[in-house]
Design an enzyme around this catalytic site. Structure first.
Site, PDB file in Angstrom:
ATOM      1  N   GLU C  81       0.851  -1.196   0.000  1.00 23.47           N
ATOM      2  CA  GLU C  81       0.000   0.000   0.000  1.00 23.47           C
ATOM      3  C   GLU C  81       0.885   1.244   0.000  1.00 23.47           C
ATOM      4  O   GLU C  81       0.417   2.345   0.240  1.00 23.47           O
ATOM      5  CB  GLU C  81      -0.985  -0.012   1.170  1.00 23.47           C
ATOM      6  CG  GLU C  81      -0.349  -0.060   2.534  1.00 23.47           C
ATOM      7  CD  GLU C  81      -1.408   0.029   3.623  1.00 23.47           C
ATOM      8  OE1 GLU C  81      -2.098  -0.979   3.828  1.00 23.47           O
ATOM      9  OE2 GLU C  81      -1.549   1.088   4.243  1.00 23.47           O
ATOM     10  N   CYS C 113      -2.984  -4.862   3.955  1.00 22.24           N
ATOM     11  CA  CYS C 113      -1.844  -5.669   4.403  1.00 22.24           C
ATOM     12  C   CYS C 113      -1.827  -7.081   3.843  1.00 22.24           C
ATOM     13  O   CYS C 113      -0.979  -7.884   4.219  1.00 22.24           O
ATOM     14  CB  CYS C 113      -1.809  -5.720   5.932  1.00 22.24           C
ATOM     15  SG  CYS C 113      -1.616  -4.098   6.671  1.00 22.24           S
ATOM     16  N   ARG C 200     -11.424   1.460  17.237  1.00 28.69           N
ATOM     17  CA  ARG C 200     -11.707   0.114  17.756  1.00 28.69           C
ATOM     18  C   ARG C 200     -12.513  -0.743  16.780  1.00 28.69           C
ATOM     19  O   ARG C 200     -12.574  -1.959  16.926  1.00 28.69           O
ATOM     20  CB  ARG C 200     -12.419   0.203  19.120  1.00 28.69           C
ATOM     21  CG  ARG C 200     -11.500   0.753  20.208  1.00 28.69           C
ATOM     22  CD  ARG C 200     -12.139   0.730  21.591  1.00 28.69           C
ATOM     23  NE  ARG C 200     -12.515  -0.614  22.019  1.00 28.69           N
ATOM     24  CZ  ARG C 200     -11.654  -1.520  22.506  1.00 28.69           C
ATOM     25  NH1 ARG C 200     -10.382  -1.216  22.605  1.00 28.69           N
ATOM     26  NH2 ARG C 200     -12.079  -2.702  22.885  1.00 28.69           N
ATOM     27  N   THR C 202     -11.597  -1.456  13.988  1.00 30.66           N
ATOM     28  CA  THR C 202     -10.642  -2.295  13.244  1.00 30.66           C
ATOM     29  C   THR C 202     -10.505  -3.669  13.900  1.00 30.66           C
ATOM     30  O   THR C 202      -9.943  -4.577  13.302  1.00 30.66           O
ATOM     31  CB  THR C 202      -9.230  -1.658  13.206  1.00 30.66           C
ATOM     32  OG1 THR C 202      -8.788  -1.445  14.558  1.00 30.66           O
ATOM     33  CG2 THR C 202      -9.237  -0.331  12.468  1.00 30.66           C
ATOM     34  N   HIS C 235      -1.698 -12.365  10.729  1.00 36.09           N
ATOM     35  CA  HIS C 235      -1.293 -10.972  10.472  1.00 36.09           C
ATOM     36  C   HIS C 235      -1.063 -10.248  11.794  1.00 36.09           C
ATOM     37  O   HIS C 235      -1.792 -10.460  12.767  1.00 36.09           O
ATOM     38  CB  HIS C 235      -2.348 -10.256   9.631  1.00 36.09           C
ATOM     39  CG  HIS C 235      -2.056  -8.787   9.480  1.00 36.09           C
ATOM     40  ND1 HIS C 235      -0.866  -8.332   8.977  1.00 36.09           N
ATOM     41  CD2 HIS C 235      -2.782  -7.678   9.798  1.00 36.09           C
ATOM     42  CE1 HIS C 235      -0.871  -6.998   8.977  1.00 36.09           C
ATOM     43  NE2 HIS C 235      -2.025  -6.583   9.478  1.00 36.09           N
ATOM     44  N   LYS C 240      -0.778  -7.631  20.085  1.00 37.86           N
ATOM     45  CA  LYS C 240      -1.928  -8.174  20.821  1.00 37.86           C
ATOM     46  C   LYS C 240      -2.861  -9.021  19.951  1.00 37.86           C
ATOM     47  O   LYS C 240      -3.272 -10.104  20.327  1.00 37.86           O
ATOM     48  CB  LYS C 240      -2.753  -7.012  21.408  1.00 37.86           C
ATOM     49  CG  LYS C 240      -2.029  -6.266  22.483  1.00 37.86           C
ATOM     50  CD  LYS C 240      -2.043  -7.081  23.748  1.00 37.86           C
ATOM     51  CE  LYS C 240      -1.201  -6.408  24.800  1.00 37.86           C
ATOM     52  NZ  LYS C 240      -1.151  -7.177  26.023  1.00 37.86           N
ATOM     53  N   ARG C 244      -4.378 -12.865  20.493  1.00 35.04           N
ATOM     54  CA  ARG C 244      -5.798 -13.068  20.816  1.00 35.04           C
ATOM     55  C   ARG C 244      -6.459 -13.965  19.773  1.00 35.04           C
ATOM     56  O   ARG C 244      -7.249 -14.862  20.121  1.00 35.04           O
ATOM     57  CB  ARG C 244      -6.482 -11.699  20.887  1.00 35.04           C
ATOM     58  CG  ARG C 244      -7.740 -11.725  21.717  1.00 35.04           C
ATOM     59  CD  ARG C 244      -8.240 -10.311  21.942  1.00 35.04           C
ATOM     60  NE  ARG C 244      -9.679 -10.240  21.719  1.00 35.04           N
ATOM     61  CZ  ARG C 244     -10.347  -9.106  21.506  1.00 35.04           C
ATOM     62  NH1 ARG C 244      -9.676  -7.952  21.459  1.00 35.04           N
ATOM     63  NH2 ARG C 244     -11.639  -9.119  21.334  1.00 35.04           N
ATOM     64  N   ASN C 267       4.683  -3.193  12.503  1.00 36.91           N
ATOM     65  CA  ASN C 267       3.791  -3.774  11.492  1.00 36.91           C
ATOM     66  C   ASN C 267       4.307  -3.383  10.113  1.00 36.91           C
ATOM     67  O   ASN C 267       4.220  -2.219   9.720  1.00 36.91           O
ATOM     68  CB  ASN C 267       2.368  -3.249  11.698  1.00 36.91           C
ATOM     69  CG  ASN C 267       1.396  -3.781  10.651  1.00 36.91           C
ATOM     70  OD1 ASN C 267       1.749  -4.649   9.855  1.00 36.91           O
ATOM     71  ND2 ASN C 267       0.183  -3.248  10.670  1.00 36.91           N
ATOM     72  N   SER C 297      -7.101  -4.831   5.412  1.00 43.33           N
ATOM     73  CA  SER C 297      -8.269  -4.016   5.728  1.00 43.33           C
ATOM     74  C   SER C 297      -9.106  -3.797   4.487  1.00 43.33           C
ATOM     75  O   SER C 297      -8.593  -3.764   3.369  1.00 43.33           O
ATOM     76  CB  SER C 297      -7.827  -2.664   6.292  1.00 43.33           C
ATOM     77  OG  SER C 297      -7.309  -2.858   7.582  1.00 43.33           O
TER      78      SER C 297
END
Lengths: 387, 129, 347
Positions: C81, C113, C200, C202, C235, C240, C244, C267, C297
């Protein structure tokens, strides 16, 4: 071949000549030369002009016609030719003028050199000068002219133990001489510490290792022996005027601690003049960077390769030494008006051989000048003798 | 500038030079005429492997306009292991570079024609790990 | 033999800026940011590095390690990108730099990404259909982030390149699929220098929905369960999310740790999941099974199951991705601003 003599010399001031345009600077040098020779001007049969980059400094090509016009030579239709060899352009103009008289084609000609650099900014100037090296393979990677000389200096340091202090001594000497030259750009003495504290331009070279780029012009009148004797009692004869080429880019040269073009031209010049290096009494060298003067000591045969620093350390090339180098102040202190420099060197040697160099006068009968283009791809050597 | 750059992309993006098969002399940048063999020149293109050592270097402080953000930058003469000498930038800490240092090629940006112009890429060198 | 990875290469710029340094400038608590994001420092491209140079260096490493004749590469796709040009491909720069001749398919991909993994899928299709012998898929970015935006702590630079083919496969692609929907979680409009994002938003509707859906679907399709895999990589927009996602899906820390690179390089966007995957390949043994799930995204996830082959034994893998991650030279925030051209210059 006809013997060729210098019968008149002229020079403008060198420096940042903000209030003078290209035409005025050239005219000043030309008129001085004619007056010095006692000529009216109509006697001139041809003109040769050294100019590196009118096209980029002034956006003006056709420089030879312009100068012929403003010096009144177009009125008589005098042929005028510009020659270009980067900052050896002046030397090339001198050589073309010399050849035209030596061949018998002309009896009396003028050789001039001129550059007006301060009409563009300093970054543009750096860029224009970079075009005297290999644009595609050196300029592209950011190898400026100071950078390329710095590569030579580092190699000389590594191979022969030359030091920054040795180079500083050359700058100090040239400033000392320049202080005695009323036409010089810098008329002040400097100390070794000043050089070593000045900012780096391209390591290991510092600001005070580098000649300035200047506005200026110089002109000389050349004639064959018969004509020369009519005009002057002290003609300065050109014993040899030789030229050689080398690879344009440093990367293609076998050894960058030597300028092969200088060695080749020097061998030819000594041979033609029937002289040896030790016969030379005074030299004007192309110290666009201090390292260039040091390398010239070696390549001109004044000292063996690698030992150039000895000449400056021992004061041999000082004004009171046995081989004064750059009594004018050289490019460093007198100023480097690019295309004018080769002619300006001839002007200085003429003054010295005539005994008219004022406070910087040295004892000399035989002189030599070395004019270099770019990083040494063109070299012009002239040997002079007072007649 | 664009056509002039484009013509040499092959030779700049990688270290592609030439060799005279008659005398074995290698050239970078490539030549299509051998100065030694002259009319007997037998020129062939050759890709060099991109490893070598620093012969001489300078750290450039007075830069042309297009390199002003990169100041100071290092320019070196590099002797390639399998070929000729190349003039190139070396990317490393100026304190780190020294004569004889081993270096290896890397693909980098040299400069650009302003924010809306063409980007000029080429070969630089970094210290060999 | 199915198509698979024949060779791979990575490139991570050597410069780094620390989260502490960035947080200090914006008056945030460095510890809160580090704990909150799981990122400690990030890679920064030098002035002369961009997506094209990263792509070329990653591609060269892949070609050299796999001893691939560049002329046999029939397609190059670069996913990013942050292509240096909006119009004019990066893939052509890569092609000329690696010397693969002129007879190759080329295009630049953009899918936030996951444009790099999209390239792997396209190469795989072309290889399996017989259109090409080898394809080169690259994911690389010098990702943008506005000064002061939380993205600034993580948006970094790097890339990975994969030669996809049927001959000399070191990691066979057993299965791949994608999960895609129109979800505006993160975007950058034409002409805008920095991306915008939905904060949030995202998270659950974007990253977690797509990553977990793709992972579940590929396991359902193949009949594998998390414990069948030796390694997994998801990814990594921060430290975090992938942890998760792994927990939600039932993967252990041991399965994901080797590929979790975000904490120390940030990232790398199109390079993110595939640099992590490359770090796994660095230590993988013949017979190992690896799950890779990317996320882009906008939004979508590509899931892959790889089986490491016997050829991996003799495949050269040094310097490793972690060698590259652990090197680096730290710069201060003002230098970082200059390098990322966030200081407006005159003229």
């Amino acid at each position: 071949m006809e013997r060729v003599a210098i019968i008149g010399v002229g020079q403008s001031e060198f420096g940042e000549l903000w209030d003078k345009g290209f035409r005025e600077i050239v005219l000043k040098a030309g008129i001085d030369a004619l007056e010095d020779a006692g000529l009216e001007g109509k006697e001139i049969e041809a003109m040769y002009v050294g100019n590196m980059s009118g096209g980029r400094y002034l956006a003006q090509e056709h420089i030879a016609a312009l100068i012929a016009d403003y010096s009144g030579l177009s009125e008589m239709g005098v042929p005028s030719t510009r020659v270009e060899g980067a900052d050896a352009s002046g030397g090339l103009a001198l050589r073309q003028a010399y050849l035209s008289v030596a061949s018998g084609l002309h009896e009396i000609v003028i050789a001039a050199g001129a550059e007006k650099v301060t009409d563009v900014g300093s970054e543009m100037t750096t860029d224009i000068m970079a075009s005297s090296a290999d644009r595609e393979w050196e300029g592209f990677v950011g190898a400026t002219i100071p950078a390329l000389y710095a590569l030579m200096a580092r190699m000389h340091f590594t191979k022969y133990g030359t030091t920054p202090e040795d180079l500083a001594l050359i700058s100090v000497k040239n400033h000392r001489n320049g202080a005695l030259n009323p036409k010089a750009q810098f008329r002040r003495e400097i100390k070794v510490e000043d050089v070593l504290k000045s900012p780096f331009v391209a390591e290991p070279l510092r600001l005070l290792d580098c000649a300035p780029l200047s506005d200026g012009a110089a002109a000389i009148i050349l004639a064959n022996e018969k004509v020369a004797r009519e005009y002057t009692d002290s003609p300065v004869f050109i014993k040899a005027c030789t030229q050689a080429s080398d690879y344009l880019a440093l990367q293609n040269r076998e050894d960058i601690t030597t300028m092969r073009a200088v060695k080749i031209a020097a061998d030819m010049a000594y041979d033609q003049a029937g002289l040896k290096p030790e016969d030379i009494d005074v030299v004007e060298l192309h110290d666009s960077f201090t390292i260039a003067e040091l390398i010239a000591y070696e390549d001109l045969g004044f000292v063996e390769k690698g030992r150039g620093a000895e000449l400056i350390r021992e004061g041999i090339t000082s004004l009171d030494g046995s081989l004064p180098a750059n009594p004018s102040g050289g490019l460093k202190a007198c100023g480097h008006a690019i295309g004018a420099t080769g002619i300006r060197q001839a002007v200085e040697i003429t003054y010295q051989l005539r005994g008219k160099a004022g406070k910087r006068q040295v004892e000399a009968e035989m002189g030599l000048s070395l004019n270099i283009g770019g990083t040494g791809a063109t070299a012009v050597i002239t040997i002079y003798e007072i007649g | 500038m664009i056509p002039r750059f484009w013509r040499k992309i092959k030779y700049r993006y990688d270290i592609v030079g030439s060799v005279c098969e008659n005398c074995g002399t290698q050239f970078y940048p490539p030549r299509n005429f051998c100065p030694i063999c002259r009319r007997k020149s037998k020129i062939k293109e050759q890709r060099f492997n991109g490893r070598g050592k620093v012969l001489s270097y300078t750290i450039v402080h007075d830069t042309p306009d297009e390199f002003k953000l990169n100041k100071p930058y290092i320019v070196a003469l590099i002797e390639l292991d399998d070929g000729p000498i190349i003039t190139s930038q070396v990317v490393c800490d100026p304190q780190e570079i020294e004569v004889g240092m081993r270096v290896v090629k890397t693909f980098r940006k040299y400069f650009e024609d302003g924010e809306d112009g063409v980007i000029y890429y080429g070969t630089k060198f970094v210290p060999e790990k | 033999m199915k198509a698979g990875i024949v060779s791979y290469g990575t490139y991570i710029p050597r410069l780094r800026v620390s989260v502490d340094e960035i947080a200090k400038v914006w008056g945030e608590s460095p510890d809160n940011v580090k704990v909150g994001l799981g990122v400690y420092r990030k890679s920064v491209p030098d002035l002369d590095e961009d997506t094209a140079t990263i792509s070329v260096e990653a591609a060269r490493e892949a070609i050299e390690r796999g001893k691939i004749d560049p002329e046999r590469i029939g397609a190059i796709f670069v996913g990013s990108e942050s292509h240096p040009y909006v119009v004019k491909p990066t893939a052509t720069i890569v092609g000329d730099a690696i010397g693969c001749g002129n007879s190759f398919h080329a295009a630049d991909f953009e899918f936030a990404c996951k444009a790099g993994t999209a390239g792997i899928q396209v190469c795989m299709g072309m290889v399996e259909s017989g259109m090409i012998e080898f394809g080169l898929a690259i994911g690389a970015d010098t990702s943008q982030s506005a000064p002061g935006d939380p993205l600034e702590y993580s948006a970094s630079a790097g890339g990975a390149a994969f030669v996809v083919g049927k001959k000399g496969v070191i990691a066979e692609i057993e299965e791949t699929l994608s999960f895609t929907s129109d979800t505006p979680d993160f975007w950058r409009r034409e002409g805008q220098p920095y991306p915008s994002h939905g904060g949030r938003f995202t998270g659950i509707p974007a990253y977690f929905r797509h990553v977990t859906s793709a992972a579940i679907q590929i396991m359902e399709k193949t009949g594998y369960k998390p414990s069948d895999f030796d390694y997994a990589v998801f990814h990594q927009p921060n430290g975090k999310f992938p942890i998760r996602a792994a927990r939600i899906l039932g993967f252990t820390k041991e399965q994901i740790n080797q590929g979790l690179v975000v904490g120390y390089i940030g990232n790398t966007y199109s390079g993110s999941s595939i640099i992590g995957f490359s770090a796994i390949l660095d230590i993988a043994k013949p017979g190992d099974k690896i799950l890779l799930v990317s996320f882009g995204s906008g939004a979508g996830s590509d899931a892959f199951i790889f089986n490491v082959t016997d050829l991996m034994e003799d495949y050269p893998r040094v310097p490793t991705v972690w060698d590259k991650i652990n090197g680096g030279i730290t710069v201060d925030y003002s230098t970082y601003l200059k390098l990322r051209k966030k200081i407006r210059l005159k003229g």
